[in-house]
Design a protein around this motif. Structure first.
Motif, PDB file in Angstrom:
ATOM      1  N   ALA A 514       0.855  -1.191   0.000  1.00 52.91           N
ATOM      2  CA  ALA A 514       0.000   0.000   0.000  1.00 52.91           C
ATOM      3  C   ALA A 514       0.888   1.236   0.000  1.00 52.91           C
ATOM      4  N   LYS A 515       0.329   2.348  -0.477  1.00 57.97           N
ATOM      5  CA  LYS A 515       1.127   3.581  -0.543  1.00 57.97           C
ATOM      6  C   LYS A 515       0.211   4.787  -0.399  1.00 57.97           C
ATOM      7  N   LEU A 516       0.689   5.819   0.311  1.00 57.46           N
ATOM      8  CA  LEU A 516      -0.022   7.085   0.372  1.00 57.46           C
ATOM      9  C   LEU A 516       0.038   7.746  -1.000  1.00 57.46           C
ATOM     10  N   ALA A 517      -1.101   8.290  -1.440  1.00 57.14           N
ATOM     11  CA  ALA A 517      -1.197   8.764  -2.820  1.00 57.14           C
ATOM     12  C   ALA A 517      -1.931  10.097  -2.893  1.00 57.14           C
ATOM     13  N   PRO A 518      -1.219  11.203  -3.093  1.00 58.35           N
ATOM     14  CA  PRO A 518      -1.918  12.459  -3.387  1.00 58.35           C
ATOM     15  C   PRO A 518      -2.529  12.407  -4.778  1.00 58.35           C
ATOM     16  N   MET A 519      -3.675  13.047  -4.924  1.00 57.16           N
ATOM     17  CA  MET A 519      -4.337  13.157  -6.223  1.00 57.16           C
ATOM     18  C   MET A 519      -4.548  14.644  -6.490  1.00 57.16           C
ATOM     19  N   LEU A 520      -4.243  15.099  -7.703  1.00 59.86           N
ATOM     20  CA  LEU A 520      -4.306  16.512  -8.047  1.00 59.86           C
ATOM     21  C   LEU A 520      -5.341  16.768  -9.140  1.00 59.86           C
ATOM     22  N   GLU A 521      -5.843  18.003  -9.165  1.00 65.32           N
ATOM     23  CA  GLU A 521      -6.669  18.433 -10.295  1.00 65.32           C
ATOM     24  C   GLU A 521      -5.762  19.137 -11.302  1.00 65.32           C
ATOM     25  N   PRO A 522      -6.238  19.410 -12.505  1.00 67.74           N
ATOM     26  CA  PRO A 522      -5.353  19.963 -13.542  1.00 67.74           C
ATOM     27  C   PRO A 522      -4.642  21.243 -13.145  1.00 67.74           C
ATOM     28  N   TRP A 691       7.873  12.409  -9.517  1.00 69.00           N
ATOM     29  CA  TRP A 691       8.059  13.446 -10.527  1.00 69.00           C
ATOM     30  C   TRP A 691       8.528  12.890 -11.869  1.00 69.00           C
ATOM     31  N   ASP A 692       8.859  11.599 -11.922  1.00 71.15           N
ATOM     32  CA  ASP A 692       9.369  11.005 -13.163  1.00 71.15           C
ATOM     33  C   ASP A 692       8.268  10.465 -14.069  1.00 71.15           C
ATOM     34  N   LYS A 693       7.030  10.556 -13.630  1.00 71.95           N
ATOM     35  CA  LYS A 693       5.944  10.038 -14.464  1.00 71.95           C
ATOM     36  C   LYS A 693       4.983  11.164 -14.804  1.00 71.95           C
ATOM     37  N   ASP A 694       4.042  10.895 -15.714  1.00 70.53           N
ATOM     38  CA  ASP A 694       3.004  11.858 -16.058  1.00 70.53           C
ATOM     39  C   ASP A 694       1.776  11.609 -15.192  1.00 70.53           C
ATOM     40  N   PHE A 695       1.164  12.674 -14.720  1.00 72.81           N
ATOM     41  CA  PHE A 695      -0.056  12.558 -13.915  1.00 72.81           C
ATOM     42  C   PHE A 695      -0.836  13.857 -14.044  1.00 72.81           C
ATOM     43  N   ILE A 696      -2.103  13.808 -13.733  1.00 80.65           N
ATOM     44  CA  ILE A 696      -2.954  14.995 -13.805  1.00 80.65           C
ATOM     45  C   ILE A 696      -2.415  16.059 -12.854  1.00 80.65           C
ATOM     46  N   GLU A 699       2.127  19.589 -14.594  1.00 84.82           N
ATOM     47  CA  GLU A 699       2.759  20.793 -15.128  1.00 84.82           C
ATOM     48  C   GLU A 699       2.746  21.927 -14.111  1.00 84.82           C
ATOM     49  N   VAL A 700       1.591  22.145 -13.477  1.00 81.16           N
ATOM     50  CA  VAL A 700       1.490  23.225 -12.496  1.00 81.16           C
ATOM     51  C   VAL A 700       2.256  22.873 -11.229  1.00 81.16           C
ATOM     52  N   ALA A 701       2.186  21.605 -10.823  1.00 77.97           N
ATOM     53  CA  ALA A 701       2.898  21.183  -9.614  1.00 77.97           C
ATOM     54  C   ALA A 701       4.411  21.350  -9.772  1.00 77.97           C
ATOM     55  N   LEU A 702       4.915  21.111 -10.972  1.00 75.41           N
ATOM     56  CA  LEU A 702       6.346  21.294 -11.225  1.00 75.41           C
ATOM     57  C   LEU A 702       6.760  22.760 -11.081  1.00 75.41           C
ATOM     58  N   LYS A 703       5.900  23.654 -11.514  1.00 73.25           N
ATOM     59  CA  LYS A 703       6.203  25.082 -11.377  1.00 73.25           C
ATOM     60  C   LYS A 703       6.295  25.467  -9.913  1.00 73.25           C
ATOM     61  N   GLU A 704       5.395  24.925  -9.101  1.00 72.76           N
ATOM     62  CA  GLU A 704       5.462  25.207  -7.666  1.00 72.76           C
ATOM     63  C   GLU A 704       6.731  24.619  -7.058  1.00 72.76           C
ATOM     64  N   LEU A 705       7.089  23.415  -7.502  1.00 69.75           N
ATOM     65  CA  LEU A 705       8.302  22.778  -6.994  1.00 69.75           C
ATOM     66  C   LEU A 705       9.526  23.635  -7.286  1.00 69.75           C
TER      67      LEU A 705
END
Length: 801
Positions: A514-522, A691-696, A699-705
């Motif tokens: 099992a793994k903790l999993a954040p889910m993001l909107e676009p 960060w090495d995969k594509d997910f919803i 793009e925006v999350a990377l800018k914040e990072l």
């Protein structure tokens, strides 16, 4: 009237007109509004028209503040006079608890950016409202941004401004039926048929029928509401200013000036529903006969508060209907399974919230998500259970009667309960369980001696020591908690893993993990703090917050791919969790192989006679096992675990202890540390992102990072005495507001008061000295390292702490 529009808005009240205006303002001009009578016919024309920016929920406060700012803009844009009177407003407190509550809320308003408030003595309040008696008043809160508007003028201002931007509206056009078609909706009216991509139910008193046209049973009901308008009053005519909007909480009344007289409105305790199946189609500009016997007590309070009423005649009685939801907030957003069908109804305070509702819905429709967190008014905060007529009647009536009644954070209200219970509910009740409610489900709070009753309070309650005992037992021995109140979704199909990899921002767990999993909107904000389980047989589970079941299922279905099946297990699966250093000893007695599970491991195992899904994890930060079984196994599973754990001194505990234990671990929860208004970087959820995969939302999350979050959640240790922070209290550094509490409470096993807080980055360093207002009183606090209990996480891994 055209035969096709992009959007058809049904209902010509303030909400429908606002939706039309905002759609046009944001660029969708191929939109129309249909009104069966004339604009305002329904609740809008007879509304009292009061406006104020105050609301304890920051999202609703922002909604109201936006609406107030918008009013002068639409007046200028439309050329329509809206009769705006910004008089300022008073909220009166007449009991020690209420005065304490008002002082606490004053600080909450500071947290959410409402700075034009101040606390007043009774004498100061009377100087601002000289016609008021201060007998029994202990204090008051003043707000600059309160007043009233002309309701009819405001609706027309929205509609005219929308028309100037290219939208259309049509009066005397009744919608008779709706039909969902492949590319949208067919709207059948008495003037012809319109096709459209989107339909908006802004039908107010007729929202129930317009919902049923689409096969939807909305949890709304009209209730009658009284106010009176007096003749001219010499004492008011003699003033050179307007008296302020005044709310007398103990008297259940609100008051504002009306020309040279007064308008006195009442939220009576003896409420009365009307037309629960929707108003008659030919109703609209009518009123009911006043019912002075039913409102006698509140009228007496009003006449006592404003003695000038004793010698004044009543010019007009208004007894009209308004539509309410179970919690009094609007029902806004898309309806699951009805693509293109949107709700914008049950907006009880339409002139106060209508602008924000229109903005939210238009953004949602055009951009896929609203700018602000819309959860407090999202239609998905209710499930199918809320379609029940008795449930609707009990809950809407409870809200109406308690509109001005003080509600305490530890108070459990009775309406619509108990509804759904876990199978072992009766046995747990006999064992002393005290229950709360999550969505439709009774959830355990704590276990108390026979005859114990918790006293509602803003401070630490008489259940404080009981919860503390449960916490210490879990840390030292082993506790068992009912986990029926978690959501579970089963994901399967040939493309299940590929789909999960796209919607979850984390790396997926391998088989048996099992793994903790954040889910993001676009837009890069959070959409869930979830746990994903890979059972290794082609099926996966997503676990999360029980009360988000409808909300998350709508999101999953809206983003589903071919070859993926998702099923809500909320009516099928339940269970118990074992928590504490002795939990392995207990589970090994009844389950071969459970003791070998690694931390965050999961497997299908036999537990006694039951086939179970077992996961080694713990919300409390201890060694723990979650055991999931069929609903029918719940009673006997409880008996089995209690018997197996007798030698290990097992005892049951509840969610109140769980919340205390998670604070000592700095574990965040949804609706507090995690919301759809926050980002991964702000909340620390970015540490779980792959960060090495594509997910919803990548793009925006990377800018914040790359840029770094401007604020983040930290752990505070608070020097509290008899009360603890709970949420939205302001945090100060050298007199500057630098953050606010997201949640807080007492850490019973460490003996300290803790809070998690969203802080400006420059005030978030460990050791920073701060202050926090707790129930209105300023207390010293400091930023500490996360996880004050067992920071290395040894306990969860089964190692000595």
């Amino acid at each position: 009237m055209n035969t096709h529009y992009r959007v058809v808005v049904i209902g010509g009240g303030v909400v429908g007109a606002s939706v039309l205006y905002h759609l046009a303002k944001f660029g969708w001009t191929d939109v129309c509004l249909l009104e069966r009578s004339v604009l305002t016919a329904g609740s809008s024309w007879h509304a009292a028209g009061g406006i104020h920016a105050l609301n304890a929920d920051p999202n609703m406060a922002a909604l109201q503040a936006y609406t107030i700012d918008l009013l002068s803009e639409i007046e200028q844009e439309s050329g329509q006079n809206i009769g705006l009177h910004m008089t300022g407003g008073l909220t009166l407190a007449g009991t020690p608890d209420r005065w304490e509550w008002l002082q606490a809320n004053y600080r909450v308003f500071q947290s959410i950016g409402i700075d034009d408030c101040e606390l007043l003595t009774p004498e100061e309040a009377q100087r601002r409202c000289p016609i008021m008696s201060t007998e029994g008043v202990l204090g008051a809160m003043w707000a600059d941004r309160e007043g009233y508007i002309d309701t009819t003028g405001t609706v027309h201002a929205y509609a005219v401004a929308a028309k100037k931007r290219g939208a259309s509206y049509f009066e005397h056009t009744r919608v008779e039926s709706l039909e969902q078609v492949a590319d949208g909706w067919k709207v059948v009216t008495d003037k012809g048929t319109i096709t459209c991509e989107h339909v908006v139910n802004a039908a107010g008193l007729w929202a129930k029928q317009v919902g049923r046209m689409a096969g939807i049973e909305l949890p709304v009901s009209p209730l009658k509401h009284h106010y009176l308008v007096t003749e001219s009053i010499p004492e008011i005519a003699a003033l050179d200013f307007e008296v302020p909007m005044t709310v007398d909480l103990e008297g259940f009344t609100y008051m504002r000036q009306d020309q040279k007289g007064l308008l006195l409105g009442i939220y009576e305790v003896e409420h009365e529903h009307w037309a629960m199946d929707g108003a008659p189609w030919d109703y609209g500009m009518e009123l009911f006969q006043e019912q002075t016997d039913r409102i006698e007590h509140e009228l007496t309070c009003g006449f006592h508060r404003y003695p000038v009423l004793e010698n004044t005649g009543v010019k007009t009685w208004v007894n009209g209907a308004f539509t309410f939801s179970p919690d009094g907030n609007p029902l806004v957003g898309p309806v699951r399974g009805k693509r293109g069908y949107w709700t914008a109804c049950a907006v009880m305070a339409g002139f106060l919230q209508g602008g924000g509702v229109g903005k939210t819905l238009a953004e949602w429709m055009i951009h896929g998500e609203p700018e602000a967190d819309a959860w407090p008014m999202d239609v998905a905060r209710y499930g199918d259970y809320a379609q029940n007529k008795r449930y609707i009647k009990e809950t809407t009536g409870q809200f109406y009667s308690r509109r001005f009644v003080m509600t305490y954070p530890n108070e459990q209200l009775p309406a619509g309960r108990p509804l759904k219970t876990a199978p072992a509910y009766t046995a747990m009740s006999e064992a002393g369980c005290k229950w709360g409610c999550s969505w439709d489900l009774e959830v355990p709070l704590y276990f108390a001696p026979q005859g114990f009753e918790e006293v509602p309070t803003l401070k630490r309650s008489n259940a404080f020591d009981i919860v503390g005992e449960e916490c210490r037992h879990v840390r030292e021995k082993v506790g068992m908690v009912d986990i029926t109140g978690f959501s579970r979704f089963e994901v399967s199909g040939p493309n299940a893993e590929k789909w999960l990899d796209r919607v979850m921002a984390s790396k997926l767990p391998g088989p048996g993990r099992a793994k903790l999993a954040p889910m993001l909107e676009p837009g890069g904000r959070l959409k869930g703090d979830l746990t994903v389980m890979n059972w290794g047989d082609g099926t996966w589970w997503i676990m999360g917050s029980y009360y988000l079941r409808e909300w998350h299922m709508r999101w999953f279905q809206d983003h589903l791919d071919e070859g993926v099946s998702i099923r809500d297990l909320g009516e099928e699966v339940c269970g118990f969790a074992l928590t504490g250093p002795r939990s392995r000893a207990v589970i090994e007695k009844v389950c071969e192989g459970a003791g070998d599970l690694p931390f965050m491991g999961c497997a299908a195992l036999d537990v006694g006679l039951f086939r179970a899904r077992v996961a080694r994890m713990s919300v409390a930060g201890e060694l723990g096992y979650e055991i999931n079984v069929r609903m029918g196994d719940h009673i006997k599973l409880r008996e089995l675990l209690l018997q197996a754990g007798a030698d290990e001194e097992i005892r049951e505990y509840g969610f109140n202890a769980m919340l205390s234990l998670r604070l000592e671990k700095s574990f965040g929860i949804w609706s507090a540390e995690f919301t759809q208004g926050y980002t991964p970087g702000e909340t620390g959820m970015d540490r779980w992102i792959d960060w090495d995969k594509d997910f919803i939302g990548k793009e925006v999350a990377l800018k914040e990072l790359a840029a770094g979050a401007k604020r983040r959640v930290v752990t505070l240790e608070v020097d509290a005495t008899d009360a603890d922070a709970s949420g939205y209290e302001p945090v100060w550094m050298d007199g500057r507001r630098v953050g606010f509490v997201t949640s807080g409470g007492y850490g019973h096993t460490l003996g300290k008061s803790y809070a998690l807080a969203m802080m400006d980055a420059d005030a978030a360093a460990e050791g920073t000295e701060l202050t926090v207002h707790v129930v209105g009183a300023e207390r010293p606090a400091r930023v500490i390292a996360p996880s004050p209990y067992d920071p290395a996480g040894n306990a969860m891994r089964g190692k000595p702490v």
